[in-house]
Design an enzyme around this catalytic site. Structure first.
Site, PDB file in Angstrom:
ATOM      1  N   LYS A 200       0.847  -1.198   0.000  1.00 10.33           N
ATOM      2  CA  LYS A 200       0.000   0.000   0.000  1.00 10.33           C
ATOM      3  C   LYS A 200       0.887   1.255   0.000  1.00 10.33           C
ATOM      4  O   LYS A 200       0.691   2.170  -0.781  1.00 10.33           O
ATOM      5  CB  LYS A 200      -0.888  -0.030   1.241  1.00 10.33           C
ATOM      6  CG  LYS A 200      -1.808   1.138   1.386  1.00 10.33           C
ATOM      7  CD  LYS A 200      -2.688   0.964   2.613  1.00 10.33           C
ATOM      8  CE  LYS A 200      -3.395   2.256   2.942  1.00 10.33           C
ATOM      9  NZ  LYS A 200      -4.134   2.187   4.201  1.00 10.33           N
ATOM     10  N   GLU A 206      10.729  -4.842   4.005  1.00 10.91           N
ATOM     11  CA  GLU A 206      10.778  -6.259   3.631  1.00 10.91           C
ATOM     12  C   GLU A 206      10.380  -6.448   2.169  1.00 10.91           C
ATOM     13  O   GLU A 206      11.035  -7.152   1.403  1.00 10.91           O
ATOM     14  CB  GLU A 206       9.800  -7.082   4.502  1.00 10.91           C
ATOM     15  CG  GLU A 206      10.198  -7.201   5.955  1.00 10.91           C
ATOM     16  CD  GLU A 206       9.603  -6.098   6.821  1.00 10.91           C
ATOM     17  OE1 GLU A 206       9.271  -5.023   6.289  1.00 10.91           O
ATOM     18  OE2 GLU A 206       9.478  -6.314   8.037  1.00 10.91           O
ATOM     19  N   ARG A 261      -4.729  -4.560   6.625  1.00  6.30           N
ATOM     20  CA  ARG A 261      -5.237  -5.868   7.067  1.00  6.30           C
ATOM     21  C   ARG A 261      -6.673  -6.136   6.646  1.00  6.30           C
ATOM     22  O   ARG A 261      -7.211  -7.205   6.924  1.00  6.30           O
ATOM     23  CB  ARG A 261      -5.061  -6.005   8.577  1.00  6.30           C
ATOM     24  CG  ARG A 261      -5.632  -4.889   9.418  1.00  6.30           C
ATOM     25  CD  ARG A 261      -5.138  -4.984  10.863  1.00  6.30           C
ATOM     26  NE  ARG A 261      -5.580  -3.862  11.688  1.00  6.30           N
ATOM     27  CZ  ARG A 261      -4.956  -2.702  11.771  1.00  6.30           C
ATOM     28  NH1 ARG A 261      -3.867  -2.483  11.046  1.00  6.30           N
ATOM     29  NH2 ARG A 261      -5.403  -1.741  12.545  1.00  6.30           N
ATOM     30  N   LYS A 489       9.135  -0.310  12.772  1.00  3.24           N
ATOM     31  CA  LYS A 489       9.682  -0.180  11.416  1.00  3.24           C
ATOM     32  C   LYS A 489      10.741   0.918  11.392  1.00  3.24           C
ATOM     33  O   LYS A 489      11.807   0.765  10.820  1.00  3.24           O
ATOM     34  CB  LYS A 489       8.572   0.233  10.432  1.00  3.24           C
ATOM     35  CG  LYS A 489       7.613  -0.854  10.030  1.00  3.24           C
ATOM     36  CD  LYS A 489       6.729  -0.303   8.902  1.00  3.24           C
ATOM     37  CE  LYS A 489       5.491  -1.107   8.657  1.00  3.24           C
ATOM     38  NZ  LYS A 489       4.563  -0.488   7.732  1.00  3.24           N
TER      39      LYS A 489
END
Ligand code: F6P
Length: 498
Positions: A200, A206, A261, A489
Site C-alpha cells: 500500500k 521487507e 489488514r 519499522k
C-alpha cells in the site's frame, strides 16, 4: 452523528455485568442446560448458509441482556453506521474505514468498479495464456511479494480456495529472510513467472528488499525492457511504484480508506483472481457484502458478529481470559488463524482509549489456534485439563468438497465431539481416578457452514472483521491504526542506517 467515547467500565451496564458475574461465575454450563432445556435451539442463529451455535458459553439470558445494554450504552449502533457510511472514524490517521465499500456492488464507487474491471481483464489474460512473458511464453507462476495485510489475506484465501484453483501456481514471498526468497526462486522460470509487488505504501522494507532481490535475479537472464511483462504492482503510492520501475499501466490502485489488514477485497486480491479466476473473487466479495448487511441491519440479539464480539468481551474482561482459540475443522483453512492474528491483534492491541487516556481494563484478546483434528493431537490437552479457561471458536462445514463422505464423517464427529466434551467433561460422573476426571465447563462457539465456497468464505472473513470492530468500539479504542508497528519499522531502519 457522533463516534461516542465512553470508558466501558463507567457504564451502568458494566456495573450490572460485574454484579451478575459474581452471581454466575462458578455455575457449570451443564446447569444452564438443565435450567433451559431448549438452550440448544434458543442459543443458535441460522443465517444464510451459516449456523452460529453459542449455547456452550458461560452465559445465560441475563448475561446477554446486559451485554446488549452495554453495546447500546457505548453507542455501538451509531459506530457501525458511522463506519459503513464512510465517516473518518480512524481519527488518529484522519481516515475513513471503507473496506466494506469494496464489496458493495449496488453502490460501488466508480474507482472501485474500474479497479475490479482492470483486475478482471488482467487475471483473465494471465489465466488464458494471452499475457506473454519476454520470450513469448504464457505465465505459469505468479509470485505475490508483500507482507502483513499485503500477504496474509490473499495467501489465506488462495489456500482456502485451492479447490477452485486453475493451473497457475501462486507463491507468496513475505519475510525479509533472504533464504525465503531463494527457496521460492529455486523452482521458478524467469520466462514464465509474473511478480506482483503488493505494498500500500510502497515503502515497506521487507517488500522492497524482496522485490529488489527478485528483480536482480530476473535481470540475470532478461533485460530492463522485459520488466513490464513480468512485474506489476498494487499500491496507493503510484509515484514510488513508478520510480521503482513499474510501468504505470501495470499499477493496480489502493486507497487510504482501506487498511492493509482489510485489503484482500481490493486489488491486493490480484493473486486471488489469478489463482481462482475473477468470478470466484466476485463471489467472495458478494459473500462478504451479505455479512455486512447482516451486521448493519440485524438486531444485536440476532447479529452474529455483535454476539461474538460481546461474548468475547465477557470472557476477556470478566473472566480475565487472555486468549481465545480458533479451530477450523478444515485443512483448507490452515492459514486462517495467522490471517486473523493480524486482523484482530493489530487492530485491538491498544492501551490508549479514544479520549487519549490510558485504559484501566483489558483490551485485545490474543488469538491463536490451528486446524482440527491436528490441534487435538497437539495442544487440546491443555484446553481440556489445563488451568486456563480458553474460549474456542470451532468452524466446520456440513459438506466436504471432494465428496469423501466417510472421512468427512470422521472429521465432523471430532468437531462435535470436542465441543461436547469441553462442555460436559465428566460432569456428575463418578470417576474414581482423579487424573481421568475433567471439569468440563470450557466455553466454545460453533460455526457450522454448508460448504467452503468463495461466497461463504467471504462471509466468514467479514464476520471476524466486524467482530473485532464491535470489540474496539466497546473497549473505546481506535481499531484501525497501528502506531506500535510503525515505530518498530522506524527503529529497524535507524539501526540499518547506523
Ligand atoms: O504490519 C504493519 C503494516 O503497516 C500492516 O498494517 C500492513 O498490512 C503491512 O505493514 C504492509 O504494509 P504495506 O502494504 O504498505 O507494504
Amino acid at each position: 452523528m457522533k463516534f461516542k467515547s465512553v470508558n466501558p467500565t463507567t457504564t451502568e451496564a458494566w456495573k450490572k455485568l460485574k454484579a451478575h458475574f459474581a452471581e454466575i461465575k462458578d455455575v457449570h454450563m451443564m446447569d444452564f442446560f438443565d435450567q433451559e432445556p431448549d438452550r440448544n435451539e434458543q442459543y443458535k442463529i441460522k443465517w444464510d448458509e451459516i449456523q452460529f451455535d453459542y449455547s456452550k458459553n458461560r452465559i445465560n439470558r441475563k448475561t446477554l441482556e446486559l451485554l446488549n445494554e452495554l453495546a447500546n450504552e457505548v453507542g455501538l449502533k451509531q459506530a457501525i453506521q458511522l463506519q459503513l457510511e464512510g465517516y473518518n472514524i480512524n481519527l488518529t490517521e484522519d481516515r475513513a474505514v471503507l473496506h466494506t465499500a469494496l464489496r458493495d456492488f449496488d453502490q460501488m464507487k466508480p474507482e472501485v468498479k474500474k479497479s475490479l474491471q482492470k483486475m478482471k481483464v488482467f487475471s483473465n489474460s494471465v489465466i488464458k495464456g494471452k499475457w506473454k512473458g519476454f520470450s513469448n511464453k504464457a505465465i505459469t507462476d505468479v509470485v505475490n511479494i508483500g507482507i502483513g495485510g499485503s500477504d496474509l489475506g490473499p495467501k489465506m484465501v488462495v489456500n482456502a480456495l485451492q479447490y477452485y484453483s486453475n493451473h497457475l501456481k501462486v507463491h507468496y514471498v513475505s519475510n525479509v529472510d533472504g533464504d525465503h526468497v531463494a527457496e521460492i526462486l529455486k523452482s521458478l522460470n524467469r520466462e514464465t513467472t509474473l511478480f506482483v509487488i503488493v505494498s500500500k505504501t510502497f515503502t515497506t522494507q521487507e517488500t522492497l528488499a524482496n522485490a529488489t532481490t527478485i528483480k536482480n535475479w530476473f535481470l540475470k537472464d532478461a533485460s530492463q525492457l522485459d520488466i513490464e511483462k513480468h512485474f506489476v504492482a498494487v499500491s496507493s503510492n503510484i509515484e514510488n511504484a513508478v520510480n521503482y520501475g513499474i510501468t504505470e499501466e501495470n499499477i493496480f490502485p489502493m486507497w487510504d480508506w482501506v487498511g492493509g489488514r482489510f485489503s484482500l477485497w481490493s486489488s491486493v486480491g490480484l493473486s486471488i483472481c489469478c489463482a481462482v479466476g475473477y468470478s470466484n473473487f466476485e463471489d467472495l466479495l458478494k459473500g462478504a457484502h451479505e455479512m455486512d448487511l447482516h451486521f448493519k441491519d440485524e438486531e444485536f440479539t440476532n447479529n452474529i458478529p455483535v454476539l461474538m464480539g460481546l461474548i468475547s468481551i465477557w470472557y476477556n474482561n470478566f473472566y480475565n481470559c487472555e486468549t481465545e482459540a480458533v479451530i477450523p475443522y478444515n485443512q483448507y483453512l490452515e492459514k486462517f488463524v495467522p490471517y486473523l492474528q493480524q486482523a484482530v491483534m493489530e487492530s485491538n492491541g491498544k492501551e490508549i482509549d479514544r479520549n487519549g487516556i490510558p485504559v484501566n481494563y483489558q483490551t485485545g484478546a490474543i488469538v491463536w489456534g490451528n486446524v482440527g483434528t491436528n490441534s487435538q493431537h497437539a495442544f487440546f490437552q491443555l484446553l481440556h485439563q489445563g488451568t486456563k479457561t480458553i474460549p474456542i471458536d470451532f468452524i466446520g462445514f456440513k459438506e466436504p468438497l471432494h465428496g469423501n463422505q466417510y472421512q468427512h464423517k470422521l472429521l465432523m464427529a471430532n468437531f462435535y465431539g470436542q465441543s461436547e466434551s469441553l462442555l460436559k467433561g465428566t460432569y456428575q460422573q463418578n470417576i474414581s481416578n482423579i487424573y481421568r476426571t475433567f471439569k468440563g465447563n470450557k466455553p466454545s462457539n460453533s460455526l457450522l457452514i454448508n460448504q467452503l465456497t468463495p461466497k461463504n468464505l467471504g462471509s466468514l472473513i467479514a464476520l471476524y472483521e466486524h467482530k473485532l470492530f464491535v470489540q474496539g468500539v466497546i473497549w473505546n479504542i481506535f481499531s484501525y491504526d497501528q502506531w506500535g508497528v510503525e515505530l518498530g519499522k522506524k527503529i529497524a531502519n535507524k539501526i540499518l542506517n547506523s
